[in-house]
Design a protein around this motif. Structure first.
Motif, PDB file in Angstrom:
ATOM      1  N   ALA A  37     -23.202  44.118  27.306  1.00  0.00           N
ATOM      2  CA  ALA A  37     -24.444  44.666  26.841  1.00  0.00           C
ATOM      3  C   ALA A  37     -24.736  44.259  25.229  1.00  0.00           C
ATOM      4  O   ALA A  37     -23.820  44.146  24.599  1.00  0.00           O
ATOM      5  CB  ALA A  37     -24.305  46.034  27.308  1.00  0.00           C
ATOM      6  N   ALA A  38     -25.798  44.256  24.943  1.00  0.00           N
ATOM      7  CA  ALA A  38     -26.044  44.329  23.507  1.00  0.00           C
ATOM      8  C   ALA A  38     -25.674  45.440  22.635  1.00  0.00           C
ATOM      9  O   ALA A  38     -26.097  46.350  23.033  1.00  0.00           O
ATOM     10  CB  ALA A  38     -27.744  43.899  23.304  1.00  0.00           C
ATOM     11  N   PRO A  39     -24.687  45.158  21.725  1.00  0.00           N
ATOM     12  CA  PRO A  39     -24.217  46.400  21.049  1.00  0.00           C
ATOM     13  C   PRO A  39     -25.335  47.323  20.459  1.00  0.00           C
ATOM     14  O   PRO A  39     -25.308  48.504  20.429  1.00  0.00           O
ATOM     15  CB  PRO A  39     -23.659  45.585  19.969  1.00  0.00           C
ATOM     16  CG  PRO A  39     -22.759  44.489  20.549  1.00  0.00           C
ATOM     17  CD  PRO A  39     -23.870  44.025  21.359  1.00  0.00           C
ATOM     18  N   GLN A  40     -26.611  46.442  19.777  1.00  0.00           N
ATOM     19  CA  GLN A  40     -27.700  47.248  19.280  1.00  0.00           C
ATOM     20  C   GLN A  40     -28.485  48.103  20.256  1.00  0.00           C
ATOM     21  O   GLN A  40     -28.711  49.389  20.004  1.00  0.00           O
ATOM     22  CB  GLN A  40     -28.536  46.093  18.602  1.00  0.00           C
ATOM     23  CG  GLN A  40     -27.739  45.531  17.318  1.00  0.00           C
ATOM     24  CD  GLN A  40     -27.038  44.154  17.920  1.00  0.00           C
ATOM     25  OE1 GLN A  40     -27.178  43.865  18.952  1.00  0.00           O
ATOM     26  NE2 GLN A  40     -26.674  43.498  16.783  1.00  0.00           N
ATOM     27  N   ALA A  41     -28.322  47.609  21.401  1.00  0.00           N
ATOM     28  CA  ALA A  41     -28.936  48.287  22.534  1.00  0.00           C
ATOM     29  C   ALA A  41     -28.407  49.465  22.938  1.00  0.00           C
ATOM     30  O   ALA A  41     -28.715  50.522  23.354  1.00  0.00           O
ATOM     31  CB  ALA A  41     -29.390  47.408  23.838  1.00  0.00           C
ATOM     32  N   VAL A  42     -26.955  49.303  23.024  1.00  0.00           N
ATOM     33  CA  VAL A  42     -26.087  50.361  23.429  1.00  0.00           C
ATOM     34  C   VAL A  42     -25.926  51.527  22.613  1.00  0.00           C
ATOM     35  O   VAL A  42     -26.391  52.662  23.143  1.00  0.00           O
ATOM     36  CB  VAL A  42     -24.608  49.737  23.752  1.00  0.00           C
ATOM     37  CG1 VAL A  42     -23.739  50.986  24.103  1.00  0.00           C
ATOM     38  CG2 VAL A  42     -24.593  48.806  24.786  1.00  0.00           C
ATOM     39  N   ILE A  43     -25.950  51.458  21.313  1.00  0.00           N
ATOM     40  CA  ILE A  43     -25.901  52.461  20.309  1.00  0.00           C
ATOM     41  C   ILE A  43     -27.532  53.072  20.346  1.00  0.00           C
ATOM     42  O   ILE A  43     -27.499  54.220  20.100  1.00  0.00           O
ATOM     43  CB  ILE A  43     -25.376  52.031  18.807  1.00  0.00           C
ATOM     44  CG1 ILE A  43     -25.181  53.410  17.998  1.00  0.00           C
ATOM     45  CG2 ILE A  43     -26.285  51.158  18.215  1.00  0.00           C
ATOM     46  CD1 ILE A  43     -24.517  54.461  18.473  1.00  0.00           C
ATOM     47  N   GLY A  44     -28.481  52.101  20.311  1.00  0.00           N
ATOM     48  CA  GLY A  44     -29.711  52.853  20.447  1.00  0.00           C
ATOM     49  C   GLY A  44     -29.874  53.535  21.690  1.00  0.00           C
ATOM     50  O   GLY A  44     -30.634  54.507  21.586  1.00  0.00           O
ATOM     51  N   GLY A  45     -29.392  53.233  22.676  1.00  0.00           N
ATOM     52  CA  GLY A  45     -29.667  54.195  23.836  1.00  0.00           C
ATOM     53  C   GLY A  45     -28.916  55.517  23.649  1.00  0.00           C
ATOM     54  O   GLY A  45     -29.275  56.537  24.108  1.00  0.00           O
ATOM     55  N   VAL A  46     -27.709  55.368  23.084  1.00  0.00           N
ATOM     56  CA  VAL A  46     -27.087  56.822  22.719  1.00  0.00           C
ATOM     57  C   VAL A  46     -27.713  57.757  21.636  1.00  0.00           C
ATOM     58  O   VAL A  46     -28.256  58.817  22.109  1.00  0.00           O
ATOM     59  CB  VAL A  46     -25.799  56.453  21.801  1.00  0.00           C
ATOM     60  CG1 VAL A  46     -25.115  57.881  21.518  1.00  0.00           C
ATOM     61  CG2 VAL A  46     -24.715  55.796  23.037  1.00  0.00           C
ATOM     62  N   ILE A  47     -28.592  56.957  20.851  1.00  0.00           N
ATOM     63  CA  ILE A  47     -29.595  57.798  20.009  1.00  0.00           C
ATOM     64  C   ILE A  47     -30.643  58.246  20.615  1.00  0.00           C
ATOM     65  O   ILE A  47     -30.980  59.357  20.640  1.00  0.00           O
ATOM     66  CB  ILE A  47     -30.259  56.880  18.859  1.00  0.00           C
ATOM     67  CG1 ILE A  47     -28.994  56.334  17.911  1.00  0.00           C
ATOM     68  CG2 ILE A  47     -31.047  57.610  17.911  1.00  0.00           C
ATOM     69  CD1 ILE A  47     -28.206  57.376  17.291  1.00  0.00           C
ATOM     70  N   HIS A 100     -31.958  62.319  21.337  1.00  0.00           N
ATOM     71  CA  HIS A 100     -33.465  62.545  21.271  1.00  0.00           C
ATOM     72  C   HIS A 100     -33.978  63.015  22.404  1.00  0.00           C
ATOM     73  O   HIS A 100     -35.355  63.043  22.338  1.00  0.00           O
ATOM     74  CB  HIS A 100     -34.063  61.496  20.525  1.00  0.00           C
ATOM     75  CG  HIS A 100     -33.724  61.398  19.110  1.00  0.00           C
ATOM     76  ND1 HIS A 100     -33.771  60.241  18.215  1.00  0.00           N
ATOM     77  CD2 HIS A 100     -33.177  62.185  18.031  1.00  0.00           C
ATOM     78  CE1 HIS A 100     -33.135  60.593  17.130  1.00  0.00           C
ATOM     79  NE2 HIS A 100     -32.787  61.578  16.975  1.00  0.00           N
ATOM     80  N   GLY A 101     -33.360  63.228  23.822  1.00  0.00           N
ATOM     81  CA  GLY A 101     -33.927  63.608  24.616  1.00  0.00           C
ATOM     82  C   GLY A 101     -34.197  62.640  25.563  1.00  0.00           C
ATOM     83  O   GLY A 101     -34.981  63.131  26.755  1.00  0.00           O
ATOM     84  N   GLY A 102     -33.612  61.577  25.566  1.00  0.00           N
ATOM     85  CA  GLY A 102     -34.336  60.638  26.334  1.00  0.00           C
ATOM     86  C   GLY A 102     -33.234  60.077  27.348  1.00  0.00           C
ATOM     87  O   GLY A 102     -32.179  60.790  27.413  1.00  0.00           O
ATOM     88  N   GLU A 103     -33.347  59.051  28.076  1.00  0.00           N
ATOM     89  CA  GLU A 103     -32.442  58.865  29.341  1.00  0.00           C
ATOM     90  C   GLU A 103     -31.558  57.921  28.704  1.00  0.00           C
ATOM     91  O   GLU A 103     -30.292  57.907  29.411  1.00  0.00           O
ATOM     92  CB  GLU A 103     -33.214  58.133  30.327  1.00  0.00           C
ATOM     93  CG  GLU A 103     -34.255  59.072  31.418  1.00  0.00           C
ATOM     94  CD  GLU A 103     -33.261  60.129  32.093  1.00  0.00           C
ATOM     95  OE1 GLU A 103     -32.253  60.020  32.465  1.00  0.00           O
ATOM     96  OE2 GLU A 103     -33.859  61.467  31.860  1.00  0.00           O
ATOM     97  N   GLY A 104     -31.521  57.203  27.854  1.00  0.00           N
ATOM     98  CA  GLY A 104     -30.769  55.913  27.402  1.00  0.00           C
ATOM     99  C   GLY A 104     -30.424  55.138  28.313  1.00  0.00           C
ATOM    100  O   GLY A 104     -31.120  55.051  29.650  1.00  0.00           O
ATOM    101  N   SER A 105     -29.797  53.941  28.191  1.00  0.00           N
ATOM    102  CA  SER A 105     -29.367  52.879  29.168  1.00  0.00           C
ATOM    103  C   SER A 105     -28.443  53.261  29.897  1.00  0.00           C
ATOM    104  O   SER A 105     -27.435  54.188  29.576  1.00  0.00           O
ATOM    105  CB  SER A 105     -29.507  51.705  28.400  1.00  0.00           C
ATOM    106  OG  SER A 105     -28.272  51.515  27.753  1.00  0.00           O
ATOM    107  N   GLU A 106     -28.039  52.710  30.944  1.00  0.00           N
ATOM    108  CA  GLU A 106     -26.925  52.936  31.727  1.00  0.00           C
ATOM    109  C   GLU A 106     -25.568  52.554  31.052  1.00  0.00           C
ATOM    110  O   GLU A 106     -24.550  53.315  31.156  1.00  0.00           O
ATOM    111  CB  GLU A 106     -27.041  51.936  33.050  1.00  0.00           C
ATOM    112  CG  GLU A 106     -25.828  52.268  33.920  1.00  0.00           C
ATOM    113  CD  GLU A 106     -25.640  51.395  35.110  1.00  0.00           C
ATOM    114  OE1 GLU A 106     -24.618  51.587  36.017  1.00  0.00           O
ATOM    115  OE2 GLU A 106     -26.714  50.904  35.657  1.00  0.00           O
ATOM    116  N   ALA A 107     -25.619  51.354  30.259  1.00  0.00           N
ATOM    117  CA  ALA A 107     -24.611  50.804  29.504  1.00  0.00           C
ATOM    118  C   ALA A 107     -24.251  52.198  28.297  1.00  0.00           C
ATOM    119  O   ALA A 107     -23.225  52.350  28.021  1.00  0.00           O
ATOM    120  CB  ALA A 107     -24.963  49.739  28.701  1.00  0.00           C
ATOM    121  N   SER A 108     -25.458  52.673  27.763  1.00  0.00           N
ATOM    122  CA  SER A 108     -25.175  53.641  26.789  1.00  0.00           C
ATOM    123  C   SER A 108     -24.549  54.821  27.424  1.00  0.00           C
ATOM    124  O   SER A 108     -23.584  55.653  26.860  1.00  0.00           O
ATOM    125  CB  SER A 108     -26.481  54.184  26.218  1.00  0.00           C
ATOM    126  OG  SER A 108     -27.100  53.150  25.537  1.00  0.00           O
TER     127      SER A 108
END
Length: 97
Positions: free
Chosen positions: A42-52, A56-64
């Motif tokens: 998984a792309a590290p930037q996408a993983v931390i972005g998904g945690v954010i 913020h009330g979103g679903e995030g990615s599975e990796a996150s």
């Protein structure tokens, strides 16, 4: 003097940390939990972005979500951050969502 509730203080800390996070991905890159979580590709930037996003009330990615649930509390992420963010705290908050 007005007292701040625990929930308000926690929300303010989460907001301050997510605002400070540049989503550079260094925290993910150094994390020993990435391999056991099965998110090595998984792309590290996408993983931390998904945690954010989760915070913020979103679903995030599975990796996150997997990363947040797999945190080993090593603290490597905290040391890797150049901006004073505590990713370990963010992961704990995301895992509780």
């Amino acid at each position: 003097m007005q007292e701040t509730s625990f929930e308000t203080a926690l929300a303010e800390r989460i907001e301050a940390m997510t605002d400070a996070c540049t989503r550079c991905g260094k925290c993910v890159e150094v994390c020993p939990s990435v391999q056991p979580a099965g998110i090595v590709d998984a792309a590290p930037q996408a993983v931390i972005g998904g945690v954010i996003d989760i915070l913020h009330g979103g679903e995030g990615s599975e990796a996150s979500r997997l990363w947040a649930q797999s945190c080993m509390l090593s603290g490597e992420c905290v040391r890797a951050c150049d901006y004073g963010v505590n990713p370990r705290f963010l992961l704990a908050m995301a895992a509780s969502q």
